[in-house]
Write a protein that holds these residues in place. Structure first.
Motif, mmCIF file in Angstrom:
data_model
loop_
_atom_site.group_PDB
_atom_site.id
_atom_site.type_symbol
_atom_site.label_atom_id
_atom_site.label_comp_id
_atom_site.label_asym_id
_atom_site.label_seq_id
_atom_site.Cartn_x
_atom_site.Cartn_y
_atom_site.Cartn_z
ATOM 1 N N UNK A 169 37.710 49.571 44.210
ATOM 2 C CA UNK A 169 37.408 48.498 45.036
ATOM 3 C C UNK A 169 38.196 48.532 46.454
ATOM 4 N N UNK A 170 37.750 47.761 47.441
ATOM 5 C CA UNK A 170 38.557 47.950 48.674
ATOM 6 C C UNK A 170 40.177 47.947 48.363
ATOM 7 N N UNK A 387 33.173 37.704 59.693
ATOM 8 C CA UNK A 387 34.474 37.100 59.410
ATOM 9 C C UNK A 387 34.469 36.385 58.303
ATOM 10 N N UNK A 388 33.415 36.175 57.259
ATOM 11 C CA UNK A 388 33.231 35.811 55.914
ATOM 12 C C UNK A 388 33.228 36.614 55.122
ATOM 13 N N UNK A 389 33.148 37.729 55.333
ATOM 14 C CA UNK A 389 33.247 38.833 54.536
ATOM 15 C C UNK A 389 31.771 39.210 53.945
ATOM 16 N N UNK B 195 37.650 34.719 47.959
ATOM 17 C CA UNK B 195 36.868 35.749 47.880
ATOM 18 C C UNK B 195 37.202 36.737 46.843
ATOM 19 N N UNK B 196 36.510 37.355 46.171
ATOM 20 C CA UNK B 196 37.019 38.399 45.240
ATOM 21 C C UNK B 196 37.843 39.371 45.838
ATOM 22 N N UNK B 197 37.890 39.612 47.323
ATOM 23 C CA UNK B 197 38.965 40.680 47.652
ATOM 24 C C UNK B 197 40.066 40.007 48.168
#
Lengths: 474, 311
Positions: A169-170, A387-389, B195-197
């Motif tokens: 993941x990030x 900016x909302x991903x 958000x998943x992150x």
């Protein structure tokens, strides 16, 4: 009956593989295209999806190298967020990747190329497969399959799943290794190192026997190109490092970081195929280049682990740098397989492996670019994230795609030498051999030389003047 | 099992190849399977290109071109039992998300918009017989058994082949991914979707309780729940449960929002709204199947267009 050949991770050939040759006025071949006739359009599909799912979603581009897409997507998100990963995260990801490489290269060497090695190039079609191999050489086959399975188990233990892993993941890796998992990894790596030591010499001997029996393999297919691979401190690396180009004469050129890929690479659409060609923008022009195991061995100064380094030196002693011969891709793959087993063993013994493996990563409103060496060559992902991903734009340079120009060039060269051949079969066999040597993707590699279903159209001024077909059951 | 070996054909349509890798990944087990099964046609393992008569036919991938359609029909004509194998064959799969775009949109993007492409034309090569959209296998041929999963876990592949060899009816477990998940569902006071992150999720508590959207409760278990047990929310890659598929008013978003609203302090409509905004993510694997697409309230193309327009 038609046959489907998957030519690269994003596209595949529908029905027959098609080769289109264009003649000029003098009758010489002026253009050759290996045609790719299907497009899933992933770059467009990704737009509008949540960036956090990119590592899982892009893995589905290719079931043959899912871990390459999985990891490069996570690296691109790290890059967008501008985070430095904790040491354990880097080690775990690289370790997962070693598992994947062991799995992928074992498939290629033992299951796909295995029948050619065991039976030679003119074996009986009915037994020229893994089933026939079990009967002919049970020890090699069982050990080869076992090594492949060990690789997949390493990949699965760290990645959560083997095919389409999920844990990168990030900011790192999404879970902590338990004591049980750690102990299992120690066992798996110890066994793979032992197995690869047993298999390497035998496989190499078989490959050289094959080359001795078919001297034509080394004489042909030496068309020149540039090469591109990844090095870290000069040594071959598949997970991380700098991109190092090498020119056709063997001189290393200025290394570059993946962020510079847009300046360094040009993609060009061609009229007759859905696969775009890729060129390196260097030395004042667009240079045709190759990627993959042979390219990586060509550009590297050496290997990080002892047995792989020994084999690397033998390779360099025997062949020139760069080695242009596409058949030696198999030898290059074997050296990499040895390296990956040894490297996995190093990684499991690194005390930093059990540390904290994830940091927070905020990539919203940013752009991320990363690269990795997929088993078949350099792979680049780029995402623009709002900016909302949400992904707003995506771009990818796929390994096999970068070899397209070289395949086309070799086809052109081969076809020009063959135009006078009266036998259609001779022409088909030779052109097919050219394609297979570049190891485009899994499907092509599964077929014995001389057995691929092919259409070759030769045209002049837009009109087809000669058409050669080989049906699959012929 | 005695006497004749069971004859097996496999064929891949439009997919990533992963399902066939999964079949090869039975690894050493494959050597045992081989004792009872005669693998006649298999794109990865054998060189047989036509379609010999077979007892079992495994089809992976969805139908994208005329060739795929033809191959599926040939397999149906020659195999006694057809297994739709993997999520692409059963529901269309991830590239079913191409449904949201026209062919022209995809072509223009790939050949004209991407930053490294220096040319400005779409290849004139013709894709022979490209279907309008990705089609699950059973919209073209009759299917006897469904084994979704992306890819299905080796446990399920091996079990289903073994049962067929024993000439028994394979049992079709209806458990969701939650059944294999070790996390604890409990009521929380979380009042906003994450958000998943965002943040670091707790390893022991259900994702829904923590405000993360996880599709485990609406997804059929054909994977043994690796994602939630490794810190990752389920993305629904094995496709929806029968309950979601068969009831016209049930859907991925209604079921998840219902459960999540009960476990948190988040309003159900807020969750539905959020899932529609991220429809391309949450319906990624199954949007091409009519079982989802024909639901009266399913407006995926509108949801995706709204998000892309920045609404």
């Amino acid at each position: 009956m038609s046959k489907t050949i998957k030519i690269d991770p994003v596209t595949r050939i529908e029905g027959h593989a098609r080769i289109l040759l264009e003649c000029d006025d003098s009758g010489a071949i002026s253009e050759a295209n290996f045609c790719v006739n299907e497009l899933r359009g992933f770059e467009r599909i990704l737009v509008g999806m949540e960036a956090s799912t990119m590592p899982q979603v892009t893995a589905r581009i290719c079931g043959v190298c899912p871990t390459a897409h999985h990891l490069v997507a996570a690296k691109a998100l790290d890059n967008a967020a501008g985070v430095e990963l904790p040491p354990a995260a880097k080690l775990l990801r690289e370790f997962m990747y070693m598992g994947h490489f062991i799995h992928s290269h074992s498939l290629s060497l033992f299951v796909l190329a295995g029948p050619d090695l065991v039976f030679g190039l003119n074996g009986n079609m009915a037994t020229q497969n893994i089933v026939g191999m079990v009967d002919a050489d049970p020890e090699l086959t069982k050990k080869g399959l076992r090594l492949r399975s060990l690789g997949q188990k390493i990949n699965e233990t760290i990645g959560g799943r083997g095919i389409h892993p999920v844990t990168a993941v990030a900011g790192g890796i999404s879970f902590k290794l338990s004591d049980g998992q750690f102990q299992r990894l120690q066992e798996l790596t110890a066994e793979s190192v032992q197995l690869v030591h047993e298999l390497a010499q035998k496989t190499k001997t078989m490959l050289f026997d094959l080359l001795d029996a078919n001297p034509v393999l080394l004489d042909r297919l030496n068309s020149e190109s540039w090469y591109l691979g990844t090095v870290k401190g000069g040594k071959l690396n598949v997970y991380d490092g700098m991109l190092r180009p090498m020119d056709a004469a063997g001189a290393s050129r200025q290394e570059f970081a993946p962020e510079a890929y847009k300046e360094m690479m040009s993609e060009r659409a061609v009229q007759n195929s859905y696969a775009k060609e890729v060129y390196l923008n260097m030395a004042g022009g667009e240079q045709m280049y190759r990627v993959g195991p042979l390219a990586r061995i060509n550009v590297a100064d050496g290997m990080e682990t002892p047995l792989a380094q020994k084999e690397f030196e033998l390779f360099k002693k025997q062949f020139s740098t760069p080695c242009h011969n596409a058949v030696l891709q198999l030898y290059a793959k074997l050296i990499e397989l040895v390296y990956c087993c040894e490297k996995a063993h190093e990684l499991v013994n690194d005390p930093a492996l059990r540390g904290e493996a994830r940091v927070a990563a905020d990539y919203k409103g940013k752009t991320g670019i990363a690269h990795i060496e997929a088993p078949r060559g350099t792979l680049i992902h780029e995402y623009d994230i709002d900016d909302r991903g949400i992904v707003r734009a995506a771009n990818m340079i796929i390994a096999t795609q970068q070899n397209t120009a070289a395949i086309n060039n070799s086809l052109k060269e081969g076809a020009n030498n063959l135009l006078k051949e009266t036998s259609d079969e001779a022409m088909l066999n030779s052109l097919e051999f050219v394609v297979r040597c570049y190891d485009p993707c899994l499907a092509c590699s599964t077929h014995a030389i001389g057995k691929m279903a092919l259409d070759v159209d030769i045209s002049k001024g837009g009109r087809i003047i000669r058409r050669i077909r080989r049906n699959t059951n012929a | 099992m005695s006497g004749e070996k069971v004859r097996l054909n496999t064929e891949w349509l439009c997919d990533c190849g992963g399902c066939h890798v999964a079949i090869v990944d039975l690894h050493e087990k494959i050597l045992n399977v081989l004792e009872d099964i005669h693998i006649q046609k298999c794109p990865v393992l054998t060189d047989v290109k036509d379609y010999p008569e077979a007892d079992i036919g495994i089809l992976t991938g969805s139908i994208r071109t005329e060739h795929d359609r033809h191959a599926a029909i040939e397999m149906r004509n020659t195999c006694k039992t057809i297994i739709a194998f993997g999520t692409c064959a059963v529901y269309g799969g991830l590239h079913g998300a191409g449904l949201a775009h026209t062919k022209e949109e995809i072509m223009d993007y790939v050949y004209k918009t991407t930053p490294t492409t220096r040319t400005d034309f779409v290849p004139s090569a013709e894709i022979t017989g490209l279907e309008h959209q990705v089609i699950p296998v059973d919209e073209v041929i009759d299917v006897d058994l469904y084994l979704p999963g992306c890819p299905p876990h080796a446990h399920y592949i091996f079990e289903s082949l073994k049962t067929l060899l024993e000439q028994k009816e394979p049992k079709a477990g209806q458990e969701t991914v939650c059944a294999g998940c070790k996390r604890l569902m409990k009521k929380s006071e979380v009042d906003a979707i994450k958000n998943s992150q965002e943040g670091m999720p707790d390893d022991d508590i259900c994702f829904l309780s923590q405000g993360y959207i996880c599709l485990g409760s609406v997804t059929l278990d054909r994977c043994l729940a690796p994602c939630p047990n490794h810190g990752i929310m389920c993305t629904g890659c094995a496709g929806p449960t029968m309950q979601v598929l068969s009831e016209p008013n049930h859907d991925i978003r209604t079921e998840v929002s219902d459960r999540m609203a009960r476990l948190t302090a988040i309003d159900k409509d807020t969750i539905i709204g959020q899932m529609e905004k991220s429809a391309k993510t949450h319906y990624a694997y199954a949007m091409a199947t009519k079982m989802i697409g024909n639901k009266p309230t399913f407006l995926i193309q509108k949801w995706i267009a709204d998000v892309e327009a920045g609404k």
